[in-house]
Design a protein around this motif. Structure first.
Motif, PDB file in Angstrom:
ATOM      1  N   LEU A  94     -65.023  42.098  16.915  1.00 48.57           N
ATOM      2  CA  LEU A  94     -64.603  40.879  17.606  1.00 48.57           C
ATOM      3  C   LEU A  94     -63.679  41.194  18.779  1.00 48.57           C
ATOM      4  N   LYS A  95     -62.733  42.087  18.575  1.00 47.01           N
ATOM      5  CA  LYS A  95     -61.846  42.486  19.672  1.00 47.01           C
ATOM      6  C   LYS A  95     -62.654  43.056  20.825  1.00 47.01           C
ATOM      7  N   HIS A  96     -63.628  43.889  20.497  1.00 49.64           N
ATOM      8  CA  HIS A  96     -64.468  44.501  21.523  1.00 49.64           C
ATOM      9  C   HIS A  96     -65.297  43.421  22.234  1.00 49.64           C
ATOM     10  N   GLU A  97     -65.902  42.525  21.469  1.00 42.22           N
ATOM     11  CA  GLU A  97     -66.760  41.478  22.021  1.00 42.22           C
ATOM     12  C   GLU A  97     -65.967  40.513  22.900  1.00 42.22           C
ATOM     13  N   TRP A  98     -64.759  40.195  22.499  1.00 41.68           N
ATOM     14  CA  TRP A  98     -63.921  39.251  23.244  1.00 41.68           C
ATOM     15  C   TRP A  98     -63.136  39.925  24.371  1.00 41.68           C
ATOM     16  N   GLY A  99     -63.327  41.228  24.541  1.00 39.39           N
ATOM     17  CA  GLY A  99     -62.653  41.937  25.614  1.00 39.39           C
ATOM     18  C   GLY A  99     -61.175  42.161  25.373  1.00 39.39           C
ATOM     19  N   LEU A 100     -60.740  42.154  24.129  1.00 39.42           N
ATOM     20  CA  LEU A 100     -59.338  42.351  23.790  1.00 39.42           C
ATOM     21  C   LEU A 100     -59.007  43.816  23.563  1.00 39.42           C
ATOM     22  N   GLU A 101     -60.021  44.643  23.611  1.00 34.83           N
ATOM     23  CA  GLU A 101     -59.850  46.061  23.349  1.00 34.83           C
ATOM     24  C   GLU A 101     -60.546  46.831  24.479  1.00 34.83           C
ATOM     25  N   PRO A 102     -59.893  47.817  25.041  1.00 35.70           N
ATOM     26  CA  PRO A 102     -60.543  48.543  26.137  1.00 35.70           C
ATOM     27  C   PRO A 102     -61.808  49.264  25.678  1.00 35.70           C
ATOM     28  N   ARG A 103     -62.754  49.335  26.585  1.00 44.10           N
ATOM     29  CA  ARG A 103     -64.006  50.034  26.274  1.00 44.10           C
ATOM     30  C   ARG A 103     -63.745  51.533  26.245  1.00 44.10           C
TER      31      ARG A 103
END
Length: 65
Positions: free
Chosen positions: A52-61
């Motif tokens: 979810l963090k990755h999908e919502w852009g809350l975590e750097p790629r």
């Protein structure tokens, strides 16, 4: 959302099968199984949070070089 969430017929069958397996376990087997099951539940929760963090852009790629 007035209706309660219900299990599908397939899920109900799976639950009944699981119940039958647990009934055949002795106490030590059941306790060990519960600890492993709880660990899997925590891992799944951690994965969901990460996704979810990755999908919502809350975590750097991740950076690949």
């Amino acid at each position: 959302m007035d209706r309660p969430i219900e299990l599908s017929l397939e899920q109900q069958f799976s639950l009944r099968s699981f119940e039958t397996q647990v009934e055949k376990m002795n106490l030590e087997q059941a306790q060990d199984f519960l600890v492993k099951l709880y660990e899997q539940m925590m891992l799944r929760e951690t994965m969901y949070k990460h996704f979810l963090k990755h999908e919502w852009g809350l975590e750097p790629r991740p950076q690949f070089e």
